[in-house]
Write an enzyme that holds these catalytic residues in place. Sequence first.
Site, PDB file in Angstrom:
ATOM      1  N   CYS A 100      76.692  -9.127 -52.623  1.00 37.51           N
ATOM      2  CA  CYS A 100      76.301  -8.953 -51.234  1.00 37.51           C
ATOM      3  C   CYS A 100      77.509  -8.409 -50.309  1.00 37.51           C
ATOM      4  O   CYS A 100      78.421  -9.510 -50.252  1.00 37.51           O
ATOM      5  CB  CYS A 100      75.476  -9.947 -50.781  1.00 37.51           C
ATOM      6  SG  CYS A 100      74.913  -9.679 -48.978  1.00 37.51           S
ATOM      7  N   HIS A 175      75.608  -3.521 -59.647  1.00 32.71           N
ATOM      8  CA  HIS A 175      75.016  -2.244 -58.607  1.00 32.71           C
ATOM      9  C   HIS A 175      76.237  -1.521 -58.789  1.00 32.71           C
ATOM     10  O   HIS A 175      77.406  -1.690 -58.476  1.00 32.71           O
ATOM     11  CB  HIS A 175      74.933  -3.035 -57.512  1.00 32.71           C
ATOM     12  CG  HIS A 175      74.499  -2.230 -56.222  1.00 32.71           C
ATOM     13  ND1 HIS A 175      73.629  -2.599 -55.300  1.00 32.71           N
ATOM     14  CD2 HIS A 175      74.638  -0.707 -56.115  1.00 32.71           C
ATOM     15  CE1 HIS A 175      73.378  -1.461 -54.392  1.00 32.71           C
ATOM     16  NE2 HIS A 175      73.725  -0.464 -55.059  1.00 32.71           N
TER      17      HIS A 175
END
Length: 333
Positions: A100, A175
């Site tokens: 994040c 990701h």
Amino acid sequence: MVDRETLAISRKISTAPMMDYTDRHCRYFLRLLSPDTLLYTEMLTSAALVRGDGARLLTYDSAEHPVALQLGGSDPKELAIAARMGEQAGYDEVNLNCGCPSDRVQSGRFGACLMGEPALVAECVSAMRAVVSVPVTVKCRIGIEPMPQAADEFEFLREFIATVAAAGCDVFVVHARKAILKGLSPKENREIPPLKYNVVAALRAEFPNLTFVLNGGIRTVEEVQTHLQTFDGVMIGREAYQNPYLLAQLQQVVFDPNWSLPAREQVIEQYADYVRTRLAEGHRLRSMVKHVQGLYAGMPRVRSWRRFISEGAGRPDAGATLLTDALRIVQAA
């Protein structure tokens, strides 16, 4: 409590942990669409669990299994306590957030900025693994910008994976974008850095004994099928929220071709029963019904469907019948 001896977690399809989205109500709704998808919680900070109302934050419905707890933090001792709390609550996996990019997360020294401290991540993983028997996994990006030192980008990523794997982590959710730590919002970080699936594929080849789950920009059944030829699993993010029926289609294509796709109306009726139970416990209607608005994505009268639910949830007399009443809109199409 679910029997872990009989529960086999498949990582072929999972839903991404999404702040303000994948709460317990969302996960229950998504479970109605797919029995086998691995569901992830929102990121919960270790501090909130250890120093706050951990019991409330960890509460979920047993129907959500298999369900993984994602933690945010960088204190090995605190993360170990939080991981143990998660295991005791019955979660099937503990995942450490190293992906994040938000300023709020960086200020707490966790999230994507941790990729610059692989030894610390390894220490965190080791501390959690020492106190739980469930898998401890890591979710990360393919890199961060700025990098902590001048180095080859892939070598930076390779060193991170190797260091954390040496601590006993054998599952990485990646990701396939860099995280830009300064100058981009979390939303922009999901869209502006280019997707580089080839970098994750190179990792897969470099570490054949590790499990790699691909995340980022995957929206269709066909894309999932293609990526599953290379990776051990695919994690669906925003698309699973904006078009949740995709999970039902993936259940049939990936897990069980003999599984019958559920009628959307049936899913709403089942979820309305759940909402009715939670309302009696004091949960807010709006926090539950917002999750169903994408169920009819791409179908006639979807805007009217969403508007009816959104506006109706604010009425003081509104209840679970709001959902079944809303079916008249799409059934009339």
